[in-house]
Structures are given as C-alpha cells and as structure tokens.
Write an enzyme that holds these catalytic residues in place. Structure first.
Site, PDB file in Angstrom:
ATOM      1  N   ASP A 312       0.864  -1.182   0.000  1.00  0.00           N
ATOM      2  CA  ASP A 312       0.000   0.000   0.000  1.00  0.00           C
ATOM      3  C   ASP A 312       0.906   1.240   0.000  1.00  0.00           C
ATOM      4  O   ASP A 312       2.122   1.155   0.181  1.00  0.00           O
ATOM      5  CB  ASP A 312      -0.962  -0.009   1.194  1.00  0.00           C
ATOM      6  CG  ASP A 312      -2.174   0.904   0.958  1.00  0.00           C
ATOM      7  OD1 ASP A 312      -2.157   1.681  -0.018  1.00  0.00           O
ATOM      8  OD2 ASP A 312      -3.134   0.846   1.746  1.00  0.00           O
TER       9      ASP A 312
HETATM   10  C1  BGC Z   1      -5.063   3.297   0.366  1.00  0.00           C
HETATM   11  C2  BGC Z   1      -5.325   2.302  -0.735  1.00  0.00           C
HETATM   12  C3  BGC Z   1      -5.273   2.987  -2.067  1.00  0.00           C
HETATM   13  C4  BGC Z   1      -3.920   3.603  -2.228  1.00  0.00           C
HETATM   14  C5  BGC Z   1      -3.708   4.278  -3.574  1.00  0.00           C
HETATM   15  C6  BGC Z   1      -3.822   4.104   0.104  1.00  0.00           C
HETATM   16  O1  BGC Z   1      -3.732   5.181   0.966  1.00  0.00           O
HETATM   17  O2  BGC Z   1      -4.970   2.621   1.584  1.00  0.00           O
HETATM   18  O3  BGC Z   1      -6.577   1.705  -0.533  1.00  0.00           O
HETATM   19  O4  BGC Z   1      -5.537   2.077  -3.086  1.00  0.00           O
HETATM   20  O5  BGC Z   1      -3.760   4.592  -1.215  1.00  0.00           O
HETATM   21  O6  BGC Z   1      -4.403   5.453  -3.679  1.00  0.00           O
END
Ligand code: BGC
Length: 820
Positions: A312
């Site tokens: 993530d």
């Molecule tokens: C979130 C994810 C998301 C990623 C990309 C993160 O902060 O937890 O769910 O897909 O950002 O934007």
C-alpha cells in the site's frame, strides 16, 4: 488527489537533485542528470534486444526472453510504482522511464500524461515494457456508482459486476489499466471510516460481491483482460483496526483470520483477481507488508496465487515507523523476502534492492519471480494497451464517459442499494396526486459532491443529479417543491436557527428530510468516535418534526449511524448510503413508487456506539442476554430483576441492534413457509437441499432477498450463532409464491481451526431461511461420518488456481446459485 509526505519518489529525487546541484556548484563540477536520476548505477546492457512484444502468443516464453535480457536495475525498475506528484512527467521521471526504472505509475493526472508515459517507455526505453497505470477506480470512474457498502446492500453480484464493468470501460478509455479495488476487508466497526469502501460485515456476502466486482473490472476472455487489473485489498484483516481507528493494529486468532477475514480475499482470487494489496497495519505484530505467513503460506503456497502483490501507499517505508524495520533498507528487504512484488510510491526498492541483492540479503530469484509475475500481467493487458495507444482516439475515449446506459445502470444500482428501514402508516410511496407542496430540507438534499461518497477520485460534482434536482424535475409540474438547507454542512456544530426549515415544513403536505454524513466524514483516515448524526442535525430533525407533518427521512452516509431517535421522529426512513452520480433520480424513483425498495443491510446497525463491534455472527457466550432485557436505566430506580443479572449486556443498554444484518423492508410484504430439508442427515460428500416458499403477501410487486443461515451447534471451536451461507433475489408479483431451494455441501459446513486447517466436524446444525438474520423458520440436520485425511484441505479449500496466468481461465468457486 492525495497529499503525500516527504518520502515521495518525486520529492526524494528532487531533494537529491538539490543536494547534488549544491554540491556540484560548490565544488565547481558539471551536473549530469542521469547520475542523479539513477542512485543505483549499473552498466546498461548494450546488447540489442527485441522490445516487449504485446502480441506474443506464448506469454511464458516472452517473459523468459525479457527477463534474460534485463539488467538487475531494469528488473528492479519493474517493481517500482511511481507517483508523478507534480501532475507532470518531470525530467527526472522521464529519464527513469527511459532507463526502464519504472514498472508502474499511480495517480497520473490525465490521459495525455498516461499516453506520453507509455510512448516514452515504448519508443525510448531499451525493452519497451509498457507501464501498469494504477488508479483507485473504486465505485466508478466518471459515472459514480453507490459506495461499495451501498452496492453491497443490493445483494446482487450480477449488478455489482455490471457496474464494475462500466467503471472499467470508462477508466480504460482514459489509459488506466489497474484499479485498486475491490476492497474486500470485512468490517464490524462502523467507527472505521473505510467501512464505506467495504462490502460489509459478512465474509460470504463480501466474497460473492467481491468475485462479481473482479469479473466486472477485469472482463477476462481467453486469458486476456479487456478491462482493468483488479486488486483485492488490503491483505489482510485491515477492517479490524483497533478502536475503529484507521491504520491501528489488528490482533486476532488464526481461526478468526481464516474464518472471517480471508474468505473474501479467497473468493476474489478464485474469481481470477490478478493483484492483491497488503494492509498498512500490523497483523498480530507483523506489518502486512512483511507478513510472510499471509503472503507465502496462505497466498502463494496455500492458494497458489500467481499474480502480483503490491504494497500500500508508502507501507514499505512505514515499517520503520511501525518499529518493525531498523531502516529503509531493512524494510525493502523484509517486504521482498516476505513476497511483495511491487512497491507503491515509497522508493526503498529503487534505492536499496540492488545493493541488497549484491550483499545476498535478497535473492535475485525473488526479484526474478516478482518481475515474471509483473510481465505476465502486462502481456495479459497488452492487446488493449495497443488499442488505447492508437492516435486520434481522444474523442472516442471521451465518448466512453457518462454514457446514457452507464447512467441508467448507476441509477438502478443506487435504487437497489437503498434500504427502507421504516415505513409507518405506509407513508411511502408518496401519492403524487395528493401532493401540492413538498418540503425538501436538509444539508444533503442538494450536495452534489457529497452524494458521490469517498474515493470518487474522478467523479465530478457537476455530473451529479441531486435529490432536489430530481424531485423538481419529477414533481415540478404538479406540486411546489420548496427547499431549505437547514444547516450548512452535516458536521457543523454551530448552533443554528432552523426557522427557514421549520417554515417550509409547516406549509408542506410532506417533508423530505435529507440528513446524514458529508462524504468527508468517511473513507480513509476518516474514523469517527461517535455514530450519531453529526453536527446539529438531530436538532434539525426535532425542529422539523415539531411541525407535525409526515416526515420521510432519507439518510445519505458512509457508515451505519446510530439514529434510533431520529427514526422514531420520522414516519418513514430510507437509507441511501452515498448513492453516486444518479442518487437523486434513484431516491426519487423510490419516493414516488416507480420502484419498490429491495436493499438489505450488509452490516448491522447499532443503537449506540458503545455497542460496537456489533454483528450478527457473534458468539452466543455462556450467558446470552434474554431477548426481553431492559437496562437498569429503564428499571425505575430498582436494580435489574434477577433474570437480567449476570448476563452479557450493558447495565445502561442492551446488546441488540437497531436494525439487524440482512434487514430491509419493501412497499410490499413477504412471508415464508413450507420449510423442508431433503434429508435429516448428510455425510461429508453429500449435499443437502434446504427449501422454503416465499410469498408476496402484499399488494405490490417486489424483490425479496431470501437468505440462508446455518449454525454449527457444538464444535471444537465455538462457532457463530448464525452464518450466512447463501442468498437469492426473488421477484414476486402480488400474491405470487415461489419455492427457493439452496444446496448445502460439506464446504459450507467447514471452518478453520487455530492451526489454519480447514476442518469438517460431524454433529448437529441448525438452518434457517428468511428475509434477514433474525429469521425463525428453520430446522436441524446432522452431519455424520468423518472425511478422509486426503479430503481435508490445509490452508486452501478450493483446488489450485491454474499456473501461469498466461492461459488461465480461473476456476470459479462452486457455490449455491445466487441468480439475480
Ligand atoms: C489506500 C489504498 C489505495 C492507495 C492508492 C492508500 O492510501 O490505503 O486503498 O488504493 O492509497 O491510492
């Protein structure tokens, strides 16, 4: 667009550029851009190699050929996902694209930027490997569908699949080829803002819907993906964040992990989901991004997942803050060694992996494995990438957005997601011919952005049709629609004068009151410590109710709210979640009876925040609270009567929900009878048919969601009081009856123990069929006989997913039919 801390790729390099430039200036040396752009300098492989062949018929051979031709830096490049933070392809990013040091871009600002980046790698990098272009296409791209929690209330996997397919078509037309969805985290704590992105509290329902979303997003045919790569996230148990506070630790038993939090991921993988994202949080003390048990034992070895695991956003680097990695190099090592194939945003792979390989801390085999997986996905997407790169397709791309049929589907999806919680005196549907003056009140009656909900990154307020717009359109000719906002926002706490609202209410035949949560109150890092209607909205409800007119309260929110008092004040209540672009028309369809509500709650509604986590599949305990329990606060100054003492509840509140899981009314009524089982007992390899008859006992046509629940009455691990095992949507005309039959097999009766083993234990089971999780119509059966040791799967329940995904038609899970 997301704000990012100082660790971002752009930032890092910009910083190094400044430092180097300063150094060079001081030392009087000339500055070479490439020296700065490539912190890990390696001799470029000068050999002339044919570039990436998007049309390669044999994906395995093409992957091998490319891998053999790649330098270590080029391989590591494939594992790096970069965010063009400034909204541009800066010279530094352009240079690294040319050098083959980027495998994927995230959050590109425009289709033009994406096209230019793809052109750069195709024409100017040595191997021309296309980029994965990642974006959060969570519940729509430009046409925004209801938030996932709302879509889950439709209990309609087919509809969810079709909605995801529209989102994929729109996004793909803009050059995006990878969505970070579906979010399949099971959540039982509505304080957590990300509950809005989940498919609810139930592992089975989440899994069925997740599988639908994966199919819709990916649109896989003959091993090629005609939509987007899907990404099931956040692996795993992120929905259990302690205290409902985002990013917080999660702590759970291995049995709970497997029984509650992993099945939806498994369903997504079985549906062919090509990528998974790790969770930010620590799971039993180990950050998800370095969790070898999850990534290796469960995912790679148990489920034979052959796709790509992405971390993530910054979650690799954040392992230092967690207190798990001593420094960033160690974080990179731990992530790759655990089984992460691509790093999102933070640059630790880029900065440290080559050295870690040289030192022997990371095996080059692990890098090769990651790159193989990434290249395979790129080949599966290749055909469409070529198409998208055709010149002059900008107009065609735009025409893919907000198509009439997409908007029509978004309207249907919103309609099916709305749950009728209360309908006193059959207030709904409104009788149009009796309406002369309609008061539309509340901060969410005309909030075009908020109705889109969280994670509508490409949604636009100007595309939304609000309830006020739709009601004016529908009623404008026959009734006066009078609007008063009441309060500025849902969350402002300033004392307000509600005079405008009460005045329009006093003059109206009916009051339509739109309250709830603005979109900014749910989503990532938007946890709440209460579940009340925020701000001064409860006062608004009271003030408006004092006018004495029939009130229909429509709640738009990203989570279940504890709105018992407000529901009491209203005559009818519709729960519309955040319904998306077409929220207004969908709500109006239901208010005016063009359709009957059919949504059912995918999550339990608590009466009070103090009850959470509150969910239907709880344990019975040795001392369950009696159903007629009344708390001390209602016992007129006396202590609890003896039958209420030493039971599992609160002295100042009961442990029962405001509305149970699976609940939802319609404008008609449904009755169940004729329960029967095909046999009083089954053996492990046999199936059991469970039947009942459902009748539309009211006077309008409607759709009922028939639900099947099971309880394992005594087991070596205490099992939930109920578990959803199947459901089916049934359309019935007034007076019509239909038999519903579900088939249970051994897989439905299994559970995982604390060694992560799936077990099937003989014994008695209770089973019910009905319209929600409190269904009473049911019976019992026996599971007799043991299954043989060979029949018992370890971590994996379903046969292995076909390796290499090159050819793959993924295996469909064998489940009871959930026809629409
Ligand atoms: C979130 C994810 C998301 C990623 C990309 C993160 O902060 O937890 O769910 O897909 O950002 O934007």
């Amino acid at each position: 667009m997301k704000a990012i801390g100082p660790q971002g790729w752009g930032h890092r390099w910009i910083l190094s550029l400044i430092v180097a430039a300063t150094f060079c200036a001081v030392a009087g040396l000339p500055l070479q851009a490439t020296e700065i752009a490539s912190p890990v300098v390696e001799e470029a492989n000068p050999a002339k190699v044919a570039p990436f062949n998007p049309a390669a018929a044999d994906h395995g051979a093409e992957v091998q050929r490319l891998l053999a031709a790649m330098s270590l830096d080029e391989k590591i490049g494939q594992m790096c996902q970069v965010w063009p933070e400034t909204g541009e392809l800066t010279p530094v990013i352009q240079e690294s694209l040319r050098n083959g040091e980027v495998g994927s871009l995230i959050n590109c600002a425009s289709p033009e930027l994406i096209a230019e980046a793809q052109r750069l790698v195709r024409e100017e990098s040595r191997l021309g490997v296309p980029l994965l272009i990642g974006r959060d296409v969570v519940h729509g791209y430009r046409t925004i569908f209801p938030i996932p929690l709302g879509q889950a209330a439709s209990w309609n996997p087919k509809l969810v699949e079709r909605s995801a397919a529209i989102a994929a078509d729109e996004a793909r037309s803009q050059g995006v080829n990878w969505t970070f969805a579906p979010m399949v985290d099971v959540c039982r704590d509505p304080r957590w803002g990300r509950i809005a992105e989940t498919l609810g509290e139930d592992p089975y329902l989440s899994g069925e819907l997740a599988a639908g979303m994966v199919r819709g997003f990916q649109q896989e045919r003959g091993g090629q993906l005609h939509g987007l790569l899907a990404c099931a996230k956040h692996f795993a148990a992120y929905g259990l964040s302690e205290g409902g506070r985002d990013y917080n630790r999660t702590s759970l038993s291995i049995a709970d992990l497997h029984n509650i939090h992993l099945p939806s991921f498994r369903a997504a993988v079985d549906a062919g989901c090509r990528t998974l994202m790790t969770t930010f949080s620590e799971v039993n003390g180990i950050p998800g991004t370095a969790h070898a048990y999850l990534l290796q034992e469960v995912l790679r070895d148990g489920w034979q997942f052959s796709g790509v695991v992405v971390s993530d956003w910054n979650s690799v680097i954040e392992m230092v803050a967690h207190g798990y990695s001593a420094d960033e190099a160690e974080a990179a090592k731990q992530a790759v060694n655990a089984g992460v194939h691509m790093e999102m945003v933070s640059p630790t792979f880029h900065e440290h992996l080559a050295r870690l390989v040289e030192q022997g801390a990371v095996e080059e085999a692990a890098i090769n494995e990651a790159v193989r997986r990434i290249l395979r996905l790129k080949l599966q997407l290749a055909a469409r990438q070529e198409e998208a790169a055709k010149p002059g397709d900008a107009a065609a791309a735009t025409s893919e957005l907000l198509r009439p049929r997409s908007l029509e589907l978004a309207r249907r999806a919103a309609r099916e997601s709305i749950v009728l919680l209360k309908n006193g005196n059959n207030t709904l549907p409104l009788q149009r011919d009796k309406l002369r003056n309609v008061a539309v009140i509340g901060p969410l009656a005309d909030a075009p952005l908020s109705q889109l909900g969280c994670w509508a990154v490409d949604g636009r307020a100007e595309d939304s049709i609000t309830p006020l717009d739709a009601l004016r359109e529908a009623l404008g000719e026959t009734a006066e629609v009078v609007y008063a906002r009441g309060v500025a926002t849902t969350y402002s706490n300033e004392a307000q004068d509600f005079t405008d609202a009460t005045r329009v209410a006093a003059d109206a035949d009916v009051v339509l009151l739109f309250v709830g949560e603005d979109a900014v109150l749910s989503g990532e890092a938007r946890s709440r410590s209460t579940l009340d209607l925020p701000g001064v909205q409860s006062e608004l409800v009271k003030a408006v109710a004092a006018a004495g007119k029939p009130i229909v309260m429509v709640v738009l929110a990203g989570r279940p709210l504890a709105i018992g008092a407000e529901c009491d004040a209203a005559d009818a209540v519709l729960y519309a979640w955040h319904p998306g672009t077409m929220g207004g028309p969908a709500i109006t369809d239901l208010l005016l009876g063009a359709a009957s509500p059919s949504g059912k709650l995918p999550v339990t509604f608590p009466k009070h925040v103090g009850q959470v986590p509150l969910y239907y599949g709880h344990s019975n305990t040795g001392r369950p609270s009696p159903a007629d329990f009344r708390p001390l606060t209602q016992s007129q100054g006396k202590d609890l009567p003896i039958q209420f003492q030493y039971r599992s509840h609160y002295v100042d509140g009961d442990p029962f929900p405001l509305f149970p899981f699976g609940y939802g009314l319609s404008y008609t009524t449904f009755a169940y009878d004729g329960f029967e089982l095909s046999a009083p007992s089954i053996e492990p390899r046999q199936t059991l048919a469970v039947r009942a008859r459902v009748t539309n006992s009211g006077s309008r046509a409607g759709v009922e969601v028939a639900q099947l629940y099971v309880r394992d009455l005594a087991a070596s691990l205490v099992r939930p009081v109920r578990e959803l095992k199947a459901f089916r949507r049934v359309y019935l005309r007034p007076g019509e009856s239909q038999p519903v039959e579900f088939t249970l097999d051994a897989d439905d009766l299994r559970f995982f123990n604390n060694e992560g083993r799936s077990v099937l234990e003989p014994g008695r089971f209770a089973v019910w069929i009905g319209g929600d999780s409190t269904a009473t119509l049911g019976g019992e059966f026996e599971l007799s006989g043991e299954e043989s040791a060979e029949e018992t799967p370890a971590v994996a329940r379903v046969p292995k997913q076909d390796e290499p995904a090159e050819s793959s038609v993924p295996q469909q899970p064998v489940r009871v039919d959930n026809g629409t």
